[in-house]
Design an enzyme around this catalytic site. Structure first.
Site, PDB file in Angstrom:
ATOM      1  N   SER A   1       3.902   1.930   8.345  1.00 42.44           N
ATOM      2  CA  SER A   1       3.847   1.089   7.211  1.00 42.44           C
ATOM      3  C   SER A   1       5.077   0.883   6.492  1.00 42.44           C
ATOM      4  O   SER A   1       5.763   1.896   5.877  1.00 42.44           O
ATOM      5  CB  SER A   1       2.633   1.333   6.219  1.00 42.44           C
ATOM      6  OG  SER A   1       1.543   1.581   6.818  1.00 42.44           O
TER       7      SER A   1
ATOM      8  N   ASP B   1       1.391  -7.900   1.858  1.00 37.69           N
ATOM      9  CA  ASP B   1       1.455  -6.484   2.166  1.00 37.69           C
ATOM     10  C   ASP B   1       2.980  -6.050   1.569  1.00 37.69           C
ATOM     11  O   ASP B   1       3.502  -5.563   2.623  1.00 37.69           O
ATOM     12  CB  ASP B   1       0.923  -5.762   3.005  1.00 37.69           C
ATOM     13  CG  ASP B   1       0.572  -4.276   2.747  1.00 37.69           C
ATOM     14  OD1 ASP B   1       1.040  -3.759   2.061  1.00 37.69           O
ATOM     15  OD2 ASP B   1      -0.383  -3.561   3.605  1.00 37.69           O
TER      16      ASP B   1
ATOM     17  N   HIS C   1       0.806  -1.245  -0.017  1.00 36.99           N
ATOM     18  CA  HIS C   1       0.137   0.037  -0.061  1.00 36.99           C
ATOM     19  C   HIS C   1       0.822   1.110   0.086  1.00 36.99           C
ATOM     20  O   HIS C   1       0.309   2.235  -0.319  1.00 36.99           O
ATOM     21  CB  HIS C   1      -1.013  -0.100   1.151  1.00 36.99           C
ATOM     22  CG  HIS C   1      -0.533   0.199   2.504  1.00 36.99           C
ATOM     23  ND1 HIS C   1      -0.208  -0.766   3.273  1.00 36.99           N
ATOM     24  CD2 HIS C   1      -0.267   1.196   3.075  1.00 36.99           C
ATOM     25  CE1 HIS C   1       0.311  -0.601   4.526  1.00 36.99           C
ATOM     26  NE2 HIS C   1       0.324   0.921   4.609  1.00 36.99           N
TER      27      HIS C   1
END
Length: 703
Positions: free
Chosen positions: A639, A219, A82
């Site tokens: 992240s 991810d 992402h």
């Protein structure tokens, strides 16, 4: 000023629980390091920050919004899928849909450059609070303080670049402005896409699983840093640039982990508010989070409908939708947690203890005033709520609203200054990022919603036009704007002194928006300055009252370390478990016809069901583990943060928190707060077995 500059340049050139804390590395408290040792960290203190081989030197700020880690001597960077989402989307077309199908560069020549993408390495960090204090900084008003910081930062930056032009310096407040640190970075602006899994894997589970556990999301994405072929330093994109050879990179481990094993994240957490008062938490719940939830619910329904109807629209809006949905769901979860644990009341009780301490010691007498703080928050609530509605409606929505604001807020005017009728503005062609029909419907719906939700005192003047010329129909007004406004011209001059410009409905809309924004800000401004001062005093009181305990500052997108252990949690008597498996991933995929977020391409199911997992299985579970839990302390911005074991080896990439503790930005619940990470073995499996990227596997050389 010169004396301060000299002393700072010399420096620059040179009781939290065990599972809570976002610690700066350069001044990591010895007590914290010793606790890390007790829990399994095996490396010396100096390995974290000092020297070319320090762990900090392989962790990067990725793009100014995420974190990443260098994993090879040739500048290969791992981050989350992402985090690479927009880069992957920007290279996607209907014919070459890398979002849908993934991307694998088979050679350096096939690696794709990304406009405006960069990574930053932190060079060093230093506390400049005493030097600032010596100037009388804390006796200045808010605006004078801002001016002094800006001036000092500019002077330090200029002096720094005289010795090394590749360096950048930032001064940021810590501990709610009770301290200030100067941080030096080296930015690399040539970062290229190397590898991406299909979105069905990189975003597996979609909104259904977002912030939830268990997770099986793959991810991750892979990029590479490029540099000047002569100096080996940063350089703007050029075909002549070569892969960067870093001083340090993270060794990758295939050994896995067990419950209780040491786990450490290093990355760039964006923003937390753990020191925030009870009144600030109440404002966040009712003004900010509630607005995000209400507006984005409307916006996302329209986006989703148009995306489902057109592959071209889906490619344009994939990234926008994901960004909107992420903190829409976060806000829902945070408000749920705030209420379920009675956080506001807990904070009030703690503030009562601070007030007793203040009364008994006389500290901050005449400064910290809880009655005043409550009153100030009440004063600004209505206007602040309107500001969030303004921002969500006009600031993060359709292309016309964006351009209407930009033309009234400093877009570059081109052309000869002595011939005003020849001066113009020009919008670059960004039609690959928006769709007129989608944006027009969003604008109409959000205009109607704004009118219904926001007091009339904060309505832009064009609502009168909607009533007088369009019978109050916001959809018709939006359609009129999208059909008539010259602001939607791309790649062509828009002459700013001609009658067609000054009477353009989009230009007029922008003027009304800026005027309304000015009204809102004027009603917020004075109270906000006073609130910030009171919140600083409150933090100061906490620091003084608990001076015998190591205290960390709230996150502000500077490098932080958190540490803890691998392990799950217990909720309502039920154990969460601490990892997920390839088998559980396939089980969810089989539900794809019922839950669209679990739907993957049939060939992906065949691949996972029929491909050998040998080399990537865990010795104890005898299966490939997809994701795992630890009690590290992270937030947005983390992240892509590497998760290290006690030997400083990479075992995963952090990508999410868990639903049961979404209030952790303002209160860390050590019993429930967990970090969700993708297992590095799952990452390497996809690079190897799905991507057949042998060159990357060899480059990483995992052990």
């Amino acid at each position: 000023m010169k004396k301060i500059l000299l002393s700072l340049m010399c420096l620059i050139s040179l009781a939290a629980k065990a599972d809570e804390g976002m610690w700066t590395l350069y001044n990591l408290p010895q007590a914290i390091y010793e606790q890390m040792q007790q829990e399994g960290f095996e490396l010396p203190y100096s390995s974290l920050y000092e020297g070319e081989g320090a762990i900090k030197n392989c962790v990067v700020n990725f793009g100014g919004y995420c974190s990443g880690v260098v994993v090879s001597p040739n500048g290969l960077v791992f981050t989350n899928h992402h985090c690479g989402f927009e880069s992957i989307r920007s290279h996607s077309t209907v014919d070459h849909d890398y979002m849908l199908n993934g991307f694998v560069a088979k050679s350096y020549a096939e690696e794709l450059p990304n406009e405006n993408l960069f990574v930053s390495f932190m060079v060093n960090q230093v506390d400049i609070t005493e030097a600032l204090d010596s100037t009388g900084f804390y006796e200045l008003n808010f605006y004078e303080q801002e001016a002094l910081i800006d001036s000092l930062q500019s002077d330090l930056q200029r002096t720094l670049r005289e010795t090394d032009s590749t360096l950048r310096l930032e001064i940021k407040p810590f501990y709610e402005g009770n301290k200030f640190y100067a941080t030096t970075y080296r930015d690399f602006p040539d970062v290229r896409l190397v590898f991406a899994v299909p979105k069905s894997m990189g975003k597996f589970g979609g909104d259904t699983d977002n912030w939830m556990w268990p997770r099986q999301t793959c991810d991750f994405s892979v990029f590479r840093i490029y540099c000047d072929p002569v100096t080996g330093g940063p350089a703007e994109y050029s075909e002549k640039n070569v892969p960067y050879h870093p001083t340090s990179w993270a060794p990758v481990s295939l050994a896995g982990y067990q419950p209780g094993d040491f786990a450490m994240t290093i990355g760039y957490p964006g923003s937390t508010s753990r020191y925030l008062s009870s009144y600030g938490i109440q404002e966040r719940r009712d003004a900010m989070n509630a607005t995000y939830i209400q507006v984005r619910t409307i916006k996302q329904e329209i986006m989703r409908r148009h995306m489902d109807a057109s592959a071209a629209v889906r490619i344009k809006y994939d990234s926008k939708y994901a960004q909107s949905a992420n903190y829409w769901k976060n806000s829902i979860g945070m408000n749920k947690c705030i209420d379920s644990i009675g956080l506001i009341q807990q904070k009030r009780q703690y503030e009562g203890r601070i007030q007793q301490w203040q009364d008994s010691t006389g500290q901050l007498k005449g400064k910290l005033d809880f009655t005043l703080l409550k009153s100030l928050y009440q004063q600004r609530f209505s206007a602040l709520r309107a500001l969030y509605y303004w921002s969500e409606t006009f600031g993060r929505t359709d292309e016309l609203s964006r351009r209407a604001r930009v033309v009234n807020m400093g877009i570059e005017v081109k052309g000869p200054k002595d011939k005003k009728n020849k001066q113009y503005i020009e919008f670059s062609d960004n039609t690959d990022t928006w769709d007129a029909a989608t944006d027009c419907e969003i604008l109409g719906a959000l205009l109607k919603n704004y009118r219904e939700q926001v007091p009339v005192d904060y309505h832009p003047a064009f609502f009168k036009t909607i009533d007088s010329q369009f019978g109050g129909d916001c959809d018709r007004y939006a359609q009129y704007l999208y059909k008539k406004s010259i602001l939607l011209k791309t790649g062509k001059p828009i002459y700013v002194n001609r009658k067609s410009y000054t009477k353009d409905p989009g230009v007029q809309m922008g003027l009304d928006l800026i005027e309304t924004l000015s009204v809102i800000r004027s009603q917020i401004g004075a109270a906000s300055v006073a609130i910030d001062e009171q919140e600083r005093y409150l933090t100061d009181a906490k620091m003084q009252m608990e001076m015998d305990m190591p205290l960390y500052s709230d996150a502000n997108f500077t490098m932080r370390l958190s540490y803890g252990q691998i392990g799950g949690y217990v909720l309502n008597g039920k154990s969460s478990g601490f990892f997920t498996t390839a088998e559980s991933l396939l089980d969810k995929m089989h539900l794809g016809n019922e839950i669209s977020d679990y739907l993957v391409e049939p060939e992906m199911m065949d691949f996972l069901g029929n491909t050998s997992l040998e080399g990537y299985t865990d010795p104890k579970s005898q299966t490939m583990q997809c994701c795992f839990l630890s009690n590290n302390d992270i937030t947005g911005g983390n992240s892509g943060s590497p998760v290290f074991n006690g030997k400083g080896q990479l075992i995963g990439l952090a990508f999410d928190g868990n639903w049961d503790s979404l209030s952790s930005d303002i209160f860390f619940d050590s019993q429930l707060a967990r970090t969700i990470s993708v297992d590095i073995r799952f990452v390497l499996f996809m690079i190897d077995r799905w991507g057949h990227a042998d060159r990357l596997i060899q480059e990483i050389a995992a052990k």
